[in-house]
Design a protein around this motif. Structure first.
Motif, PDB file in Angstrom:
ATOM      1  N   THR A  97       1.472 -25.223   3.022  1.00  0.00           N
ATOM      2  CA  THR A  97       2.134 -26.198   3.891  1.00  0.00           C
ATOM      3  C   THR A  97       3.254 -25.545   4.691  1.00  0.00           C
ATOM      4  O   THR A  97       3.450 -25.844   5.874  1.00  0.00           O
ATOM      5  CB  THR A  97       2.684 -27.362   3.052  1.00  0.00           C
ATOM      6  OG1 THR A  97       1.598 -28.004   2.378  1.00  0.00           O
ATOM      7  CG2 THR A  97       3.405 -28.374   3.918  1.00  0.00           C
ATOM      8  N   SER A 145       1.706 -23.531   7.440  1.00  0.00           N
ATOM      9  CA  SER A 145       0.640 -24.263   8.120  1.00  0.00           C
ATOM     10  C   SER A 145       0.805 -24.213   9.634  1.00  0.00           C
ATOM     11  O   SER A 145       1.917 -24.092  10.160  1.00  0.00           O
ATOM     12  CB  SER A 145       0.639 -25.724   7.653  1.00  0.00           C
ATOM     13  OG  SER A 145      -0.204 -26.520   8.442  1.00  0.00           O
ATOM     14  N   SER A 184       0.565 -31.293   7.405  1.00  0.00           N
ATOM     15  CA  SER A 184       0.185 -30.832   6.068  1.00  0.00           C
ATOM     16  C   SER A 184       1.021 -31.507   4.988  1.00  0.00           C
ATOM     17  O   SER A 184       0.542 -31.733   3.875  1.00  0.00           O
ATOM     18  CB  SER A 184       0.338 -29.316   5.968  1.00  0.00           C
ATOM     19  OG  SER A 184      -0.565 -28.659   6.827  1.00  0.00           O
ATOM     20  N   GLY A 244      -3.581 -24.475   6.483  1.00  0.00           N
ATOM     21  CA  GLY A 244      -2.684 -25.562   6.092  1.00  0.00           C
ATOM     22  C   GLY A 244      -3.458 -26.821   5.755  1.00  0.00           C
ATOM     23  O   GLY A 244      -4.544 -27.061   6.274  1.00  0.00           O
TER      24      GLY A 244
END
Length: 751
Positions: free
Chosen positions: A112, A115, A121, A361
């Motif tokens: 994340t 990402s 995300s 992501g």
């Protein structure tokens, strides 16, 4: 007192070992309330599949379920934490799944952070609601359930509640098939008569029933009374028939896999052979009846539209698909849904190839996959639909979180399988083993069907709950932990409880924001219909602004706001001063979406269209936005058309020709693109290519004046002036005011 509370809630004993009667009598008031609330929270989580919005929000299924999941989890965790803090001690069950699950969460966090769209995300898409926060919620649900369900009695009660909820969902699906459900009409017609009950999609309903239907067999086998055996037999048949009516082929494969797991433990179940054989025969009979029913609908016996609950007409159910036809279609590996699956799997593999370490992501497949579209896919499924998932849970983890993420997910599944199978080998015959076998069978079936689907907010919580229940039945070791030993620390009970209450209320406020925003968005849509008065339009934008204020992290509402303003800007009657104001607001909104998600090609197109509408001085900026859209989505039809239009004005003919060729990949019969590209090829001297396009155009619009005009231009370019003159004359016969044909004819005659 504890026993009374547990019986009232049917939710099991507390996380800690049972208190003695004396401890229960002297229990701190805060601990007593916290324990009750925790039991209620765990009970509510079992009813999550039934949560949906009939008519008071725009999103009927995903947002209500994600909101309920968050609220129930907050209630359970906050009350459980308060109980632990007040008592100063607790016991924690350690499982082999803990380490790989924590590793999976850690990889998801890193994915994340790096990402291509961190905000997307983190929160997930507007409809899916399965970002990092939801995945963390699943993990938390697993840990809570493993520690909560300990005693056999409570595990069995939980299984019974879950089974009854699933049977009720199945009943709603069967009623829906006969046009008797609570939600029919346009949403139902979308799926061609395939049922979806309270889960919003036939595929999701199929996955849920694959997970739950074997559980009914287990409850049947461990029931002693004939009435209960009949009840669970009916529940299994109801879920199985509903599973057939979803017409979900991946779920059928998963269901078959779950039955094979049960067959593998046939020796353990041989004393119940009569009931199992009877179930099999009944399943075949009900399946045959469902096939006959689908043929009956197809033969034109569908009832006419009838008045709905609100007085309006309710459309009849769409003709149902044939079960046998759906089964037969699984053998075709070319075209159709199967071909689309292969294409999306290839797109996922392309993403893994380019982002192997931490993936692109969570929730970025739609933004990433468009650049990997093949021409065939772009001209087919990709022309009207942009899949946001690769429809394979395992490839999805690889694309979202890289190879390490996929391996961590497989490690979690592998450890769960090893733990459960080890427990089954050691366990003596009895009710616990029978229930665990069927629980594991549904779990395996769900994993098999996930080769063709993915976890969603509709099915994910139930999957992780069943995983936790199976692991809890293996008897993991409990570790006692004491936070403090002195009774003086009990004075902290009130401030600790107050702090947890404040924190949980704040989190609950954050959890309900998406639902409130969605209610406001529905009001906006109801007022913003075509032909609405200016007052209605102003109110619609006001509701949409409120939705944005409630859910500033949801980019969907900002994107819709920019789109709505683009429509206003395109209105030629809009005063110039008001138009300038709307342009600034729309650009501000589009820029905010792009800043938060730079991979959203559709918003680049929206911003480019707004800039183009704002005046000729912004054409260059608009062209760059269209180019950015095409970089992210090479076969974006409107963006290519806009690039061709502006590129011709700016003299960028190489880009114009490339854009028109991409248009024809998506839409080979696009007459304007065929016409423009034919002329561009003629100007560039690419006569053979122009001739092929003109011939295609002649087959599509043989009576249009443009066809002989282009043929005349082609003959003139080849110095066949007589043929050119004849074609120009034909063009003028069809369209006497064709100025370009007149000029061309005079030019040829002069030569």
């Amino acid at each position: 007192m504890t026993t009374d509370i547990v019986k009232a809630t049917l939710a099991g004993r507390p996380i800690e070992e049972a208190d003695t009667d004396r401890e229960a009598e002297t229990e701190h008031p805060i601990a007593l309330v916290a324990r009750k609330l925790r039991n209620v929270g765990m009970l509510l989580l079992l009813f999550l599949p039934l949560v949906f919005s009939p008519n008071w929000s725009q999103n009927l299924f995903e947002i209500p379920k994600s909101t309920a999941l968050a609220l129930f989890t907050i209630l359970t965790v906050a009350s459980g934490l308060t109980y632990i803090l007040v008592r100063g001690r607790f016991s924690l069950r350690r499982t082999a799944v803990d380490v790989p699950l924590v590793v999976l969460l850690a990889i998801s966090v890193l994915s994340t952070i790096v990402s291509v769209s961190p905000l997307g995300s983190l929160y997930g898409e507007h409809n899916r609601r399965d970002g990092l926060l939801t995945i963390a919620n699943y993990a938390l649900l697993f840990f809570m359930a493993v520690n909560y369900y300990r005693e056999w009695r409570n595990i069995r009660q939980t299984a019974e509640i879950v089974g009854l909820v699933a049977a009720f969902v199945g009943l709603l699906g069967v009623l829906e098939y006969f046009d008797l459900s609570v939600h029919v009409g346009p949403v139902r017609e979308t799926f061609e008569g395939r049922v979806f009950a309270t889960l919003g999609n036939p595929d999701f309903l199929g996955a849920y029933l694959v997970l739950m239907s074997p559980l009914a067999i287990g409850l049947l086998l461990i029931s002693r009374s004939i009435s209960m055996k009949l009840l669970w037999s009916g529940a299994f048949l109801l879920m199985s028939v509903c599973l057939l009516l979803t017409m979900t082929r991946g779920a059928w494969i998963g269901f078959a896999a779950s039955l094979l797991v049960i067959v593998a433990f046939a020796r353990t179940m041989r004393s119940h052979a009569r009931w199992l054989v009877g179930l099999l025969i009944a399943l075949v009979l009900f399946g045959s009846a469902a096939e006959v029913s689908s043929l009956w609908w197809q033969n034109g016996t569908t009832p006419a539209a009838h008045p709905g609950p609100g007085g309006g007409a309710v459309a009849p159910p769409a003709p149902s698909l044939s079960l046998l036809e759906r089964l037969k279609s699984m053998t075709s590996l070319q075209g159709g849904t199967v071909g689309v699956r292969f294409e999306t799997w290839q797109q996922a593999l392309d993403i893994v190839r380019d982002y192997p370490i931490l993936g692109s992501g969570l929730n970025t497949f739609q933004a990433m996959a468009t650049r990997y579209y093949s021409p065939t896919y772009a001209a087919g499924e990709g022309a009207t639909n942009m899949p946001d998932r690769p429809h394979n849970q395992y490839l999805q983890w690889a694309a979202f979180a890289g190879v390490p993420g996929a391996l961590a997910y497989l490690a979690v599944l592998g450890v769960v399988s090893w733990t459960v199978l080890g427990s089954l080998r050691r366990a003596p015959r009895g009710p616990r083993k029978l229930l665990l076998i069927t629980l594991f069978a549904g779990w395996v079936g769900y994993l098999v069907q996930n080769f063709f689907l993915f976890d969603t907010i509709e099915t994910g919580p139930q999957f992780w709950l069943m995983t936790a229940l199976a692991v809890a039945m293996t008897g993991p070791r409990a570790v006692r932990i004491r936070l403090w030993s002195s009774s003086r620390f009990r004075t902290l009970a009130w401030p600790a409880g107050a702090a947890v209450v404040v924190a949980s209320l704040f989190l609950a406020f954050l959890a309900i924001r998406p639902q409130v925003a969605d209610v406001l968005y529905l009001r906006s849509q109801m007022l913003g219909h075509p032909g609405a008065s200016s007052a209605d339009e102003a109110a619609a934008y006001s509701y949409l602004e409120q939705a944005i204020a409630w859910a500033p992290d949801d980019l969907y509402y900002r994107e819709m706001y920019a789109l709505g303003l683009m429509g206003r800007i395109a209105n030629p009657t809009l005063p110039q001063a008001e138009k300038a104001l709307e342009v600034r607001t729309a650009l501000k909104m589009a820029n905010s979406v792009i800043n938060d998600n730079p991979m959203n090609g559709n918003v680049y197109f929206t911003r480019g269209a707004i800039r183009e509408l704002s005046g000729p001085n912004h054409e260059s900026d608009a062209y760059q936005d269209f180019a950015r859209t095409i970089t992210l989505h090479p076969y974006h039809l409107p963006a290519n058309a806009a690039m061709a239009r502006l590129g011709r004005q700016m003299g960028r003919m190489t880009d114009v020709i490339a854009a028109e060729r991409r248009i024809l990949v998506v839409d080979p019969q696009n007459v304007p693109a065929l016409t423009d590209l034919s002329q561009d090829y003629l100007v560039a001297g690419r006569l053979n290519e122009a001739e092929g396009l003109i011939n295609r155009l002649a087959s599509l619009v043989p009576d249009e004046a443009i066809v002989p005009f282009l043929q005349g231009w082609l003959h003139e370019s080849r110095r066949d002036l007589g043929a050119a003159e004849r074609e120009y004359v034909r063009a003028l016969e069809r369209q006497p005011e064709f100025a370009a044909a007149k000029a061309a004819l005079e030019r040829v005659k002069a030569q």
